[in-house]
Write a protein that holds these residues in place. Structure first.
Motif, PDB file in Angstrom:
ATOM      1  N   GLU A  24       0.826  -1.199   0.000  1.00 30.50           N
ATOM      2  CA  GLU A  24       0.000   0.000   0.000  1.00 30.50           C
ATOM      3  C   GLU A  24       0.866   1.256   0.000  1.00 30.50           C
ATOM      4  N   LEU A  25       1.980   1.221   0.725  1.00 27.72           N
ATOM      5  CA  LEU A  25       2.894   2.366   0.735  1.00 27.72           C
ATOM      6  C   LEU A  25       3.510   2.561  -0.640  1.00 27.72           C
ATOM      7  N   PHE A  26       3.891   1.472  -1.290  1.00 29.58           N
ATOM      8  CA  PHE A  26       4.474   1.571  -2.633  1.00 29.58           C
ATOM      9  C   PHE A  26       3.458   2.158  -3.609  1.00 29.58           C
ATOM     10  N   ASP A  27       2.199   1.720  -3.511  1.00 32.10           N
ATOM     11  CA  ASP A  27       1.158   2.262  -4.380  1.00 32.10           C
ATOM     12  C   ASP A  27       0.958   3.751  -4.134  1.00 32.10           C
ATOM     13  N   GLU A  28       1.132   4.168  -2.885  1.00 30.67           N
ATOM     14  CA  GLU A  28       1.001   5.593  -2.555  1.00 30.67           C
ATOM     15  C   GLU A  28       2.137   6.402  -3.176  1.00 30.67           C
ATOM     16  N   LEU A  29       3.350   5.858  -3.123  1.00 33.05           N
ATOM     17  CA  LEU A  29       4.512   6.577  -3.632  1.00 33.05           C
ATOM     18  C   LEU A  29       4.620   6.501  -5.151  1.00 33.05           C
ATOM     19  N   CYS A  30       4.121   5.429  -5.745  1.00 31.65           N
ATOM     20  CA  CYS A  30       4.190   5.243  -7.204  1.00 31.65           C
ATOM     21  C   CYS A  30       2.775   5.034  -7.742  1.00 31.65           C
ATOM     22  N   PRO A  31       1.994   6.107  -7.866  1.00 29.12           N
ATOM     23  CA  PRO A  31       0.591   5.951  -8.266  1.00 29.12           C
ATOM     24  C   PRO A  31       0.456   5.333  -9.651  1.00 29.12           C
ATOM     25  N   GLY A  32      -0.459   4.391  -9.757  1.00 31.62           N
ATOM     26  CA  GLY A  32      -0.711   3.754 -11.041  1.00 31.62           C
ATOM     27  C   GLY A  32      -1.735   2.653 -10.881  1.00 31.62           C
ATOM     28  N   GLY A  33      -2.444   2.367 -11.964  1.00 27.31           N
ATOM     29  CA  GLY A  33      -3.432   1.298 -11.909  1.00 27.31           C
ATOM     30  C   GLY A  33      -4.332   1.322 -13.120  1.00 27.31           C
ATOM     31  N   PRO A  34      -5.271   0.373 -13.207  1.00 28.52           N
ATOM     32  CA  PRO A  34      -6.191   0.295 -14.348  1.00 28.52           C
ATOM     33  C   PRO A  34      -7.280   1.351 -14.244  1.00 28.52           C
ATOM     34  N   ILE A  35      -7.502   2.106 -15.342  1.00 30.96           N
ATOM     35  CA  ILE A  35      -8.457   3.219 -15.277  1.00 30.96           C
ATOM     36  C   ILE A  35      -9.511   3.171 -16.370  1.00 30.96           C
ATOM     37  N   ASP A  65      13.578  -4.264  -4.020  1.00 32.78           N
ATOM     38  CA  ASP A  65      12.193  -4.053  -3.610  1.00 32.78           C
ATOM     39  C   ASP A  65      11.383  -3.407  -4.728  1.00 32.78           C
ATOM     40  N   PHE A  66      11.971  -2.398  -5.353  1.00 36.82           N
ATOM     41  CA  PHE A  66      11.293  -1.663  -6.428  1.00 36.82           C
ATOM     42  C   PHE A  66      10.905  -2.609  -7.553  1.00 36.82           C
ATOM     43  N   ILE A  67      11.838  -3.454  -7.964  1.00 38.30           N
ATOM     44  CA  ILE A  67      11.564  -4.388  -9.055  1.00 38.30           C
ATOM     45  C   ILE A  67      10.502  -5.402  -8.646  1.00 38.30           C
ATOM     46  N   ARG A  68      10.572  -5.882  -7.409  1.00 41.42           N
ATOM     47  CA  ARG A  68       9.592  -6.886  -6.968  1.00 41.42           C
ATOM     48  C   ARG A  68       8.177  -6.303  -6.939  1.00 41.42           C
ATOM     49  N   HIS A  69       8.039  -5.065  -6.472  1.00 42.58           N
ATOM     50  CA  HIS A  69       6.714  -4.446  -6.460  1.00 42.58           C
ATOM     51  C   HIS A  69       6.195  -4.230  -7.879  1.00 42.58           C
ATOM     52  N   GLN A  70       7.076  -3.846  -8.791  1.00 38.70           N
ATOM     53  CA  GLN A  70       6.650  -3.645 -10.168  1.00 38.70           C
ATOM     54  C   GLN A  70       6.283  -4.980 -10.825  1.00 38.70           C
ATOM     55  N   CYS A  71       6.993  -6.034 -10.492  1.00 41.64           N
ATOM     56  CA  CYS A  71       6.642  -7.363 -11.018  1.00 41.64           C
ATOM     57  C   CYS A  71       5.309  -7.827 -10.440  1.00 41.64           C
ATOM     58  N   TYR A  72       5.056  -7.502  -9.171  1.00 36.97           N
ATOM     59  CA  TYR A  72       3.750  -7.819  -8.574  1.00 36.97           C
ATOM     60  C   TYR A  72       2.637  -7.160  -9.387  1.00 36.97           C
ATOM     61  N   ARG A  73       2.836  -5.891  -9.730  1.00 35.96           N
ATOM     62  CA  ARG A  73       1.838  -5.202 -10.544  1.00 35.96           C
ATOM     63  C   ARG A  73       1.627  -5.904 -11.877  1.00 35.96           C
ATOM     64  N   ARG A  74       2.705  -6.327 -12.489  1.00 35.21           N
ATOM     65  CA  ARG A  74       2.590  -6.986 -13.788  1.00 35.21           C
ATOM     66  C   ARG A  74       1.873  -8.329 -13.654  1.00 35.21           C
ATOM     67  N   GLU A  75       2.114  -9.050 -12.564  1.00 29.40           N
ATOM     68  CA  GLU A  75       1.439 -10.334 -12.363  1.00 29.40           C
ATOM     69  C   GLU A  75      -0.049 -10.129 -12.076  1.00 29.40           C
ATOM     70  N   VAL A  76      -0.385  -9.072 -11.322  1.00 29.13           N
ATOM     71  CA  VAL A  76      -1.797  -8.755 -11.108  1.00 29.13           C
ATOM     72  C   VAL A  76      -2.449  -8.415 -12.444  1.00 29.13           C
ATOM     73  N   PHE A  77      -1.728  -7.667 -13.273  1.00 28.06           N
ATOM     74  CA  PHE A  77      -2.273  -7.330 -14.586  1.00 28.06           C
ATOM     75  C   PHE A  77      -2.535  -8.589 -15.408  1.00 28.06           C
ATOM     76  N   ARG A  78      -1.678  -9.585 -15.322  1.00 33.42           N
ATOM     77  CA  ARG A  78      -1.881 -10.825 -16.069  1.00 33.42           C
ATOM     78  C   ARG A  78      -3.225 -11.447 -15.702  1.00 33.42           C
ATOM     79  N   LEU A  79      -3.537 -11.533 -14.405  1.00 30.70           N
ATOM     80  CA  LEU A  79      -4.818 -12.086 -13.980  1.00 30.70           C
ATOM     81  C   LEU A  79      -5.968 -11.167 -14.392  1.00 30.70           C
ATOM     82  N   TYR A  80      -5.742  -9.872 -14.249  1.00 33.13           N
ATOM     83  CA  TYR A  80      -6.747  -8.874 -14.629  1.00 33.13           C
ATOM     84  C   TYR A  80      -7.087  -9.001 -16.115  1.00 33.13           C
TER      85      TYR A  80
END
Length: 223
Positions: A24-35, A65-80
């Protein structure tokens, strides 16, 4: 083969099911998501790098950490995207990306942050190829010109053909491309990826999504 080895070693296959610490902190610092969705049904993903506080991000998150959080986003996108494909009955595994550079300045061009981005690009280029349908960079300030000169050599020539740099007069360009935004405008605070994952879990059988989507039209082509 190398991508499959990376997925095993990094735990990418289950990463979306277990968000990294301080997600949640990473999402706050690096805003982004499906719109929203474009005219073909591809998800529209918003990135707001100009809203990142560089000093705080670099203080709180290592490059790993930065790369892992960004990969998490990409994996969520795959399911999305699998869920979106199943709902629409056609394969839509690519995203249309809108990069909003409002607030971008010289602080975002620090050597350390650029090193993070370069390392991330290497991971994504090797393990998440051909995941972008189109990419629109909007609200580009003068400082972006210098950064663009650094970034361009990292990018694959095919990827480069997908970029459109619009500037501040972007609405007509997006409308012409059939891109509609859920809010009607680029939101200041886009939906968070951890919330997007919660929505996917709440609405779908994640085990089924992990197996991918095989629309009927694909099966007919293979018959």
């Amino acid at each position: 083969a190398s991508a499959l080895s990376w997925r095993r070693e990094s735990g990418a296959d289950t990463l979306a099911l277990s968000a990294p610490q301080r997600c949640e902190l990473f999402d706050e610092l690096c805003p982004g998501g499906p719109i929203g969705f474009d005219g073909e049904g591809h998800p529209i993903l918003l990135e707001r790098p100009g809203a990142i506080p560089p000093a705080r991000l670099l203080e709180l998150f290592s490059e790993e950490d930065f790369i892992r959080h960004q990969c998490y986003r990409r994996e969520v996108f795959r399911l999305y995207s699998v869920a979106n494909s199943a709902q629409r009955g056609k394969r839509l595994y690519k995203a249309t990306v809108v990069v909003d550079l409002r607030g971008f300045g010289t602080a975002h061009m620090s050597r350390k942050l650029i090193a993070y981005l370069k390392a991330l690009n290497a991971v994504f280029d090797a393990n998440y190829p051909e995941s972008i349908n189109k990419l629109y960079i909007i609200n580009t300030p003068w400082a972006f010109r210098s950064l663009w000169g650094l970034i361009k050599p990292w990018l694959h020539p095919i990827t480069m053909t997908k970029f459109t740099i619009v500037g501040f007069d972007w609405r007509a360009t997006l409308a012409k491309a059939g891109i509609s935004l859920t809010s009607g405008d680029v939101p200041e605070c886009p939906p968070r990826w951890c919330d997007a994952m919660a929505a996917v879990v709440g609405e779908h059988d994640v085990r089924s999504l992990r197996r991918g989507c095989s629309p009927e039209q694909d099966r007919l082509r293979l018959a």
